[in-house]
Design a protein around this motif. Structure first.
Motif, mmCIF file in Angstrom:
data_model
loop_
_atom_site.group_PDB
_atom_site.id
_atom_site.type_symbol
_atom_site.label_atom_id
_atom_site.label_comp_id
_atom_site.label_asym_id
_atom_site.label_seq_id
_atom_site.Cartn_x
_atom_site.Cartn_y
_atom_site.Cartn_z
ATOM 1 N N GLN A 1 0.593 -1.331 -0.098
ATOM 2 C CA GLN A 1 0.153 0.136 0.188
ATOM 3 C C GLN A 1 0.593 1.300 0.234
ATOM 4 O OE1 GLN A 1 -2.395 0.445 3.499
ATOM 5 N NE2 GLN A 1 -4.356 1.645 2.430
ATOM 6 N N MET A 2 -0.003 2.058 -0.962
ATOM 7 C CA MET A 2 1.104 3.267 -0.673
ATOM 8 C C MET A 2 1.125 4.481 0.903
ATOM 9 S SD MET A 2 -1.162 5.519 -4.098
ATOM 10 C CE MET A 2 -0.595 7.718 -2.654
ATOM 11 N N PRO A 3 2.253 4.354 1.417
ATOM 12 C CA PRO A 3 2.468 4.780 2.602
ATOM 13 C C PRO A 3 1.999 5.763 3.320
ATOM 14 C CG PRO A 3 4.507 5.424 1.724
ATOM 15 C CD PRO A 3 3.576 4.974 0.804
ATOM 16 N N THR A 4 1.644 6.887 2.502
ATOM 17 C CA THR A 4 0.822 8.137 2.659
ATOM 18 C C THR A 4 -0.033 8.291 1.792
ATOM 19 O OG1 THR A 4 2.674 9.721 2.127
ATOM 20 C CG2 THR A 4 3.353 8.884 4.207
ATOM 21 N N PRO A 5 -1.268 8.830 2.295
ATOM 22 C CA PRO A 5 -2.440 9.556 0.918
ATOM 23 C C PRO A 5 -1.966 10.468 0.031
ATOM 24 C CG PRO A 5 -2.771 8.947 3.226
ATOM 25 C CD PRO A 5 -2.176 9.215 4.146
ATOM 26 N N PHE A 6 -2.353 10.102 -1.020
ATOM 27 C CA PHE A 6 -2.725 11.290 -2.145
ATOM 28 C C PHE A 6 -3.536 12.907 -2.054
ATOM 29 C CE2 PHE A 6 -2.544 13.385 -5.747
ATOM 30 C CZ PHE A 6 -1.221 14.197 -6.166
ATOM 31 N N SER A 7 -3.564 14.166 -1.329
ATOM 32 C CA SER A 7 -4.440 14.893 -1.466
ATOM 33 C C SER A 7 -4.837 14.934 -3.656
ATOM 34 C CB SER A 7 -3.902 15.703 -0.392
ATOM 35 O OG SER A 7 -3.868 15.745 0.744
ATOM 36 N N VAL A 8 -5.766 15.053 -3.254
ATOM 37 C CA VAL A 8 -6.286 15.692 -4.574
ATOM 38 C C VAL A 8 -7.351 16.257 -4.131
ATOM 39 C CG1 VAL A 8 -7.755 15.009 -6.877
ATOM 40 C CG2 VAL A 8 -6.693 13.283 -5.070
ATOM 41 N N PRO A 9 -7.429 17.959 -5.482
ATOM 42 C CA PRO A 9 -8.123 19.123 -5.098
ATOM 43 C C PRO A 9 -9.611 19.208 -5.005
ATOM 44 C CG PRO A 9 -6.233 19.669 -6.865
ATOM 45 C CD PRO A 9 -5.967 17.942 -6.198
ATOM 46 N N ALA A 10 -9.984 20.456 -4.856
ATOM 47 C CA ALA A 10 -11.828 19.574 -5.880
ATOM 48 C C ALA A 10 -11.637 19.715 -6.905
ATOM 49 C CB ALA A 10 -11.962 20.611 -4.277
ATOM 50 N N SER A 11 -10.955 21.222 -7.502
ATOM 51 C CA SER A 11 -10.448 21.367 -8.629
ATOM 52 C C SER A 11 -9.094 21.572 -9.393
ATOM 53 C CB SER A 11 -12.082 22.725 -9.088
ATOM 54 O OG SER A 11 -11.114 23.207 -7.925
ATOM 55 N N GLY A 12 -9.261 21.675 -10.747
ATOM 56 C CA GLY A 12 -8.054 21.577 -11.583
ATOM 57 C C GLY A 12 -7.486 20.829 -12.068
ATOM 58 N N GLU A 13 -6.242 20.623 -12.736
ATOM 59 C CA GLU A 13 -5.503 19.716 -12.911
ATOM 60 C C GLU A 13 -4.923 18.499 -12.491
ATOM 61 O OE1 GLU A 13 -2.588 19.062 -16.912
ATOM 62 O OE2 GLU A 13 -3.675 20.605 -16.817
ATOM 63 N N VAL A 14 -4.866 17.564 -12.685
ATOM 64 C CA VAL A 14 -3.897 16.904 -11.707
ATOM 65 C C VAL A 14 -2.678 16.102 -12.382
ATOM 66 C CG1 VAL A 14 -3.500 15.282 -10.011
ATOM 67 C CG2 VAL A 14 -5.367 16.582 -10.030
ATOM 68 N N GLU A 15 -1.191 16.292 -12.957
ATOM 69 C CA GLU A 15 -0.565 15.633 -13.445
ATOM 70 C C GLU A 15 -0.693 13.606 -12.725
ATOM 71 O OE1 GLU A 15 2.595 18.329 -15.450
ATOM 72 O OE2 GLU A 15 2.363 19.163 -13.541
ATOM 73 N N TYR A 16 -0.202 13.271 -14.016
ATOM 74 C CA TYR A 16 -0.037 11.902 -13.785
ATOM 75 C C TYR A 16 1.240 12.065 -12.545
ATOM 76 C CZ TYR A 16 -2.314 9.598 -17.932
ATOM 77 O OH TYR A 16 -3.058 9.719 -18.430
ATOM 78 N N GLN A 17 0.670 11.028 -11.308
ATOM 79 C CA GLN A 17 1.649 10.321 -10.349
ATOM 80 C C GLN A 17 2.037 9.632 -10.491
ATOM 81 O OE1 GLN A 17 1.902 13.374 -8.000
ATOM 82 N NE2 GLN A 17 0.033 13.874 -8.882
ATOM 83 N N TYR A 18 3.418 9.225 -10.542
ATOM 84 C CA TYR A 18 4.213 8.257 -10.476
ATOM 85 C C TYR A 18 5.013 7.957 -9.089
ATOM 86 C CZ TYR A 18 4.938 8.524 -15.515
ATOM 87 O OH TYR A 18 3.996 8.353 -16.358
ATOM 88 N N ILE A 19 4.475 6.449 -8.169
ATOM 89 C CA ILE A 19 4.873 6.099 -6.657
ATOM 90 C C ILE A 19 5.233 5.031 -6.970
ATOM 91 C CG2 ILE A 19 4.255 6.006 -4.661
ATOM 92 C CD1 ILE A 19 0.967 7.340 -5.124
ATOM 93 N N VAL A 20 6.478 5.186 -6.186
ATOM 94 C CA VAL A 20 7.272 3.356 -5.989
ATOM 95 C C VAL A 20 7.128 2.962 -5.142
ATOM 96 C CG1 VAL A 20 10.022 2.933 -5.873
ATOM 97 C CG2 VAL A 20 9.260 4.880 -7.315
#
Length: 434
Positions: A138-157
């Motif tokens: 599992q991802m060790p910490t949560p990723f915060s997604v904003p309410a609006s706007g563009e979110v670029e592709y995230q890479y999580i190792v």
């Protein structure tokens, strides 16, 4: 004459009476619940993607009219393969008898029926659609997604910390907030691969810099473990089939988060079931794709093609077409060495919000020299209600308002030592031959 007219007036009622009686005889417990168990409850239960649970009569009765409408419009269950081309083991579509039963139940007052007529409840493992995973990362910490706007592709190792090779027979990706995860590709980064090393830190979401041109964001030549989209059935291969994760490998999540008007957090986890015995077939995920296209403004039927020739023998066990909001239809074909052409899968009405895998009922054998071809069409006109901008010239890109043309394939091969790179590499000449 009067008697004849009176009898004629009664005929419509007499003709209708058996149908009305049949509709009243159809009940939830005896007729409807088995259909829901087989086609709906996988998604429509607590904690899953279905908006409302359909496990009991009390949960289902308020939705009787909506269920009728959805099945008649072919919106539910989600299944988009043209029935004229291929048979699929995971076909979710309803038979005519099932359609008629659900429709008659709604029209007949949606009766409950006797509890004794109900089949035993279908048992699910809470939190998973696969058996209890042997491994969970599992991802060790949560990723915060904003309410609006563009979110670029995230890479999580995510390091696996595997001390020995592991053969994976089942894999399931479970976001903790599906509402903001459009899709996700889980790559297996080989311990020798330089991909993202020195850039992405373990467990920390990373966005590759925009400076310079990069051609490694599609996995850097590494294997794909699994792909997640809403409604996707988890990967579960035959007992003799598995995917390989080498000792020392990392999982790399490529996540497309999308905003929906409400801030959210996601902490995705990956569950894996190990093969109980060494497999006899290795599963590889490949893609027939084209990134060199420009869709003109206002074009209602722009065509993009892609092809790939196989050097080694393989069997197709799954198709997964991928496009974005302008995607209209998608087709896979095989051109065999003898010149025969066969349509393997046609998706005449591609649905961006329900991107599905299609698993052939019988594995499709492909001899060396087979050419795989894919054709996709795009609707960039005002007639496409999902079109972000009909006046835009559209190219390949990661975001939903851009486009992709990718025909993913899962292949089974008998050489367990062969990864996807070796599979697509021509053999070297022997004794100096050309």
């Amino acid at each position: 004459m009067i008697w004849v007219r009176r009898l004629s007036a009664c005929l419509p009622f007499l003709a209708f009476a058996p149908m009305a009686s049949a509709a009243r005889d159809i009940t939830f417990n005896k007729d409807v619940l088995p259909i829901l168990q087989n086609h709906c409850q996988e998604c429509h239960r607590a904690g899953e993607i279905g908006k409302m649970p359909l496990m009991t009569y009390q949960q289902t009765r308020p939705w009787a009219a909506a269920i009728k409408e959805s099945i008649l419009l072919k919106k539910m269950p989600p299944w988009f393969a043209d029935p004229h081309f291929g048979k699929f083991s995971n076909d979710r579509s309803l038979s005519k008898d099932e359609l008629d039963t659900l429709t008659a139940w709604a029209d007949g007052g949606a009766q409950e029926g006797a509890a004794k007529d109900a089949p035993p409840p279908r048992k699910f493992l809470e939190g998973w659609n696969i058996p209890t995973p042997d491994l969970v990362i599992q991802m060790p910490t949560p990723f915060s997604v904003p309410a609006s706007g563009e979110v670029e592709y995230q890479y999580i190792v995510l390091p696996t910390n595997f001390k020995q090779d592991q053969w994976i027979r089942m894999a399931e990706t479970r976001p903790t907030d599906r509402s903001v995860v459009h899709h996700m590709v889980v790559f297996v980064r080989d311990p020798e691969s330089p991909w993202l090393r020195g850039e992405a830190q373990p467990g920390v979401a990373f966005v590759p810099p925009k400076t310079g041109r990069r051609n490694d964001l599609g996995g850097g030549g590494n294997e794909i473990l699994t792909v997640y989209t809403p409604g996707m059935v988890p990967d579960a291969w035959k007992p003799n089939q598995a995917k390989l994760i080498k000792a020392g490998s990392d999982l790399v999540l490529q996540v497309h988060y999308t905003t929906n008007g409400k801030a959210a957090k996601d902490q995705t986890k990956i569950g894996m079931v190990l093969a109980k015995e060494p497999p006899t077939e290795r599963i590889l995920s490949l893609a027939v794709s084209n990134a060199r296209f420009v869709i003109p403004p206002d074009d209602p039927n722009y065509e993009v093609q892609a092809r790939m020739r196989l050097i080694n023998p393989a069997k197709i066990i799954s198709f997964f077409p991928h496009m974005h909001l302008r995607g209209k239809d998608f087709e896979y074909r095989a051109v065999f060495p003898n010149g025969e052409t066969q349509t393997l899968l046609r998706v005449p009405k591609y649905e961006f919000n329900w991107q599905l895998a299609y698993k052939p009922a019988e594995e499709i054998a492909l001899p060396p020299g087979t050419r795989l071809e894919c054709t996709a069409h795009y609707d960039n006109s005002v007639n496409n209600p999902a079109n972000p901008n009909p006046k835009a010239e559209v190219r390949f890109g990661e975001q939903s308002w851009e486009e992709m043309m990718v025909g993913f394939l899962d292949l089974a091969i008998s050489d367990l030592t062969m990864d996807s790179r070796k599979f697509m590499t021509p053999p070297r000449p022997v004794n100096g031959g050309n």
